[in-house]
Write an enzyme that holds these catalytic residues in place. Sequence first.
Site, PDB file in Angstrom:
ATOM      1  N   HIS A 174       0.858  -1.187   0.000  1.00  0.00           N
ATOM      2  CA  HIS A 174       0.000   0.000   0.000  1.00  0.00           C
ATOM      3  C   HIS A 174       0.893   1.235   0.000  1.00  0.00           C
ATOM      4  O   HIS A 174       1.694   1.426   0.901  1.00  0.00           O
ATOM      5  CB  HIS A 174      -0.925   0.002   1.226  1.00  0.00           C
ATOM      6  CG  HIS A 174      -2.108  -0.908   1.061  1.00  0.00           C
ATOM      7  ND1 HIS A 174      -3.399  -0.453   0.992  1.00  0.00           N
ATOM      8  CD2 HIS A 174      -2.169  -2.240   0.910  1.00  0.00           C
ATOM      9  CE1 HIS A 174      -4.225  -1.482   0.807  1.00  0.00           C
ATOM     10  NE2 HIS A 174      -3.501  -2.572   0.763  1.00  0.00           N
ATOM     11  N   TYR A 189      -9.097   6.019   6.764  1.00  0.00           N
ATOM     12  CA  TYR A 189      -9.197   6.412   8.178  1.00  0.00           C
ATOM     13  C   TYR A 189     -10.149   7.596   8.220  1.00  0.00           C
ATOM     14  O   TYR A 189      -9.813   8.670   7.718  1.00  0.00           O
ATOM     15  CB  TYR A 189      -7.828   6.820   8.729  1.00  0.00           C
ATOM     16  CG  TYR A 189      -6.881   5.660   8.969  1.00  0.00           C
ATOM     17  CD1 TYR A 189      -6.218   5.041   7.914  1.00  0.00           C
ATOM     18  CD2 TYR A 189      -6.650   5.183  10.265  1.00  0.00           C
ATOM     19  CE1 TYR A 189      -5.348   3.982   8.137  1.00  0.00           C
ATOM     20  CE2 TYR A 189      -5.781   4.126  10.500  1.00  0.00           C
ATOM     21  CZ  TYR A 189      -5.130   3.534   9.432  1.00  0.00           C
ATOM     22  OH  TYR A 189      -4.262   2.480   9.665  1.00  0.00           O
ATOM     23  N   PRO A 227      -4.599   0.487  18.181  1.00  0.00           N
ATOM     24  CA  PRO A 227      -4.367  -0.013  16.825  1.00  0.00           C
ATOM     25  C   PRO A 227      -4.380   1.066  15.736  1.00  0.00           C
ATOM     26  O   PRO A 227      -4.043   0.773  14.594  1.00  0.00           O
ATOM     27  CB  PRO A 227      -5.512  -1.009  16.610  1.00  0.00           C
ATOM     28  CG  PRO A 227      -6.569  -0.595  17.560  1.00  0.00           C
ATOM     29  CD  PRO A 227      -5.870   0.013  18.737  1.00  0.00           C
ATOM     30  N   LYS A 233       0.967  -0.159  14.681  1.00  0.00           N
ATOM     31  CA  LYS A 233       2.364  -0.317  15.062  1.00  0.00           C
ATOM     32  C   LYS A 233       2.672  -1.616  15.812  1.00  0.00           C
ATOM     33  O   LYS A 233       3.849  -1.975  15.977  1.00  0.00           O
ATOM     34  CB  LYS A 233       2.789   0.861  15.973  1.00  0.00           C
ATOM     35  CG  LYS A 233       2.990   2.150  15.218  1.00  0.00           C
ATOM     36  CD  LYS A 233       4.354   2.203  14.576  1.00  0.00           C
ATOM     37  CE  LYS A 233       4.495   3.294  13.553  1.00  0.00           C
ATOM     38  NZ  LYS A 233       4.239   2.860  12.172  1.00  0.00           N
ATOM     39  N   TYR A 238       3.803   6.619   9.955  1.00  0.00           N
ATOM     40  CA  TYR A 238       3.023   5.427   9.587  1.00  0.00           C
ATOM     41  C   TYR A 238       3.909   4.365   8.963  1.00  0.00           C
ATOM     42  O   TYR A 238       3.774   3.176   9.254  1.00  0.00           O
ATOM     43  CB  TYR A 238       1.912   5.829   8.610  1.00  0.00           C
ATOM     44  CG  TYR A 238       0.794   4.806   8.488  1.00  0.00           C
ATOM     45  CD1 TYR A 238      -0.391   4.935   9.215  1.00  0.00           C
ATOM     46  CD2 TYR A 238       0.928   3.696   7.655  1.00  0.00           C
ATOM     47  CE1 TYR A 238      -1.406   4.008   9.097  1.00  0.00           C
ATOM     48  CE2 TYR A 238      -0.082   2.764   7.542  1.00  0.00           C
ATOM     49  CZ  TYR A 238      -1.245   2.922   8.260  1.00  0.00           C
ATOM     50  OH  TYR A 238      -2.247   1.983   8.143  1.00  0.00           O
TER      51      TYR A 238
END
Length: 390
Positions: free
Chosen positions: A75, A203, A292, A296, A384
Site C-alpha cells: 500500500h 481512516y 491499533p 504499530k 506510519y
Amino acid sequence: MTAAVRTQVAIVGAGPAGLVLSHLLAEAGIASIIIDRRSREEIESTIRAGILEQGTIDLLASIEGSRAHTVGLRHDGIELRFDGAGHRIDFAGLAGRSVWLFPQHEALRDLLAARIGAGQDIRFGVTATTVEDASGTLPRVVAVDDAGTGLEIAADFVVGADGSHSVVRRAISGSHDGYFREYPFGWFGILCEAPPSADELIYSNSPDGFALISQRSPTVQRMYFQCAPDADADAMSDAQIWDALQARVPGHALIEGPIFQRDVLRFRSFVARTLRAGRLAIVGDAAHTVPPTGAKGMNLAVADVFLLSRALEGLLLRSDERPLDGWAEAALDRIWKAQHFSWWMTSMLHVAPDATDFDRHRQLGELRTVVGSEAGRTYLAEGYTGWPLG
Ligand code: PHB
C-alpha cells in the site's frame, strides 16, 4: 513429574516476537526453546491487525517459505477522511517508503512452518508459571503442560514474548509496573465477505466517531468503527453494524456483504517501566501496548527482537555485555516514538464521548493542518511507514 532441559535462550511465547527472535538467533547459531500456552491452531487463527512497515516485511520475506510478498499487498498510501471529503497521504512520494497489508495470522502461519521446518524446539500447550533464579546467570522458566507435567528450562537468557499478561514481566519488575493510558472508546471490528470498498485504507473522522475501512483479500474485508469500550459485540444486528459504519464514512459508499466475524478491541497505551533486568528481557506486547490506530503493534515487536538478537549475539557469542546494556534504551527510543504516533492518530481521529464543540472544531483544524501542507502529510507518512530497523 518435572522434565528439566537446558538451552541458550528460553523464549516464552510463540507470537511474532518469539518466533522472529528464534529465527534470528538460529541464524547466528544460538539455540533456543519456545513455549506457548496455546495450541498451534489457536496461534494461527487469532485475528489481529495486518499493516507491516517496510523493515518488518523485508525481514519476514527473508525467511524461508514466506508469503509476505505474494499474500501481502503493498500500500503506497492511505486516505484520511473528514468533513465529507477524502485526502490521500502518498507514503511513497512523501516518505519514500510503503507499508504492506499482510494479516498477522498469515505471517504466523509462515513463521511457524519455517521454524518447525528448521527443527526449532517449540512446545505448545505449555504454560509458564514463574521464573526462578531470575537474578542469576542461569535463570529457569518453570512451566506446566496441559496434562499437568512440569517443565523447567534453564537458560543463559530468558525472553518474555508472552503478551500483556507476561509472567516474565512479573519476574523483572516484581509487579506490572509501567506507564499506562486508557481511552474512553474501543473499536467494533468485523470481517465480511465483500470486495474492497476502496483501493487503499480509509481512516475516517466523522461527527459520529471514527471508522477504519481496511482489507484482507479481494473477497474478505476488515472494517472497524469506534464504540464504547464495554460494547457487546453480539448486541448489534448486521444491518445496525452497516448503518454504523456507513454513518462514519459519509460521502463514500461502502460495499456490504455477509459479516462472519465480529469483535470489540480495547484501547490502551502501555510501556513497562523495566524492559530488562540481568538475564531477563521482555519484548512485544509483554513490554508495551499501542492502540491499533497507528498500526504499530507487530512492527514494534519485530523491532524489539531485531535489536535484542544483536545484543544476545554479543552476550552469548562474544561474552560482550555492552550491546545488551544498551538494548532497552535503543528499544525504548522507538517504542516511545510509536507510542506518540499511535496516541496522536487516535486522538486526531476519534471523537471522545465528552468532546465539546470546541474540541470538535479544534480537531478539524488539526486535520486540515495535516492534509493541507506537505510537511503535515510527510509527518504522518514518516510515522506510519515507520523508522528504519537498526
Ligand atoms: C487491520 O487491517 O486490521 C488494521 C489496519 C490498520 C490499522 C489497524 C488495523 O491501523
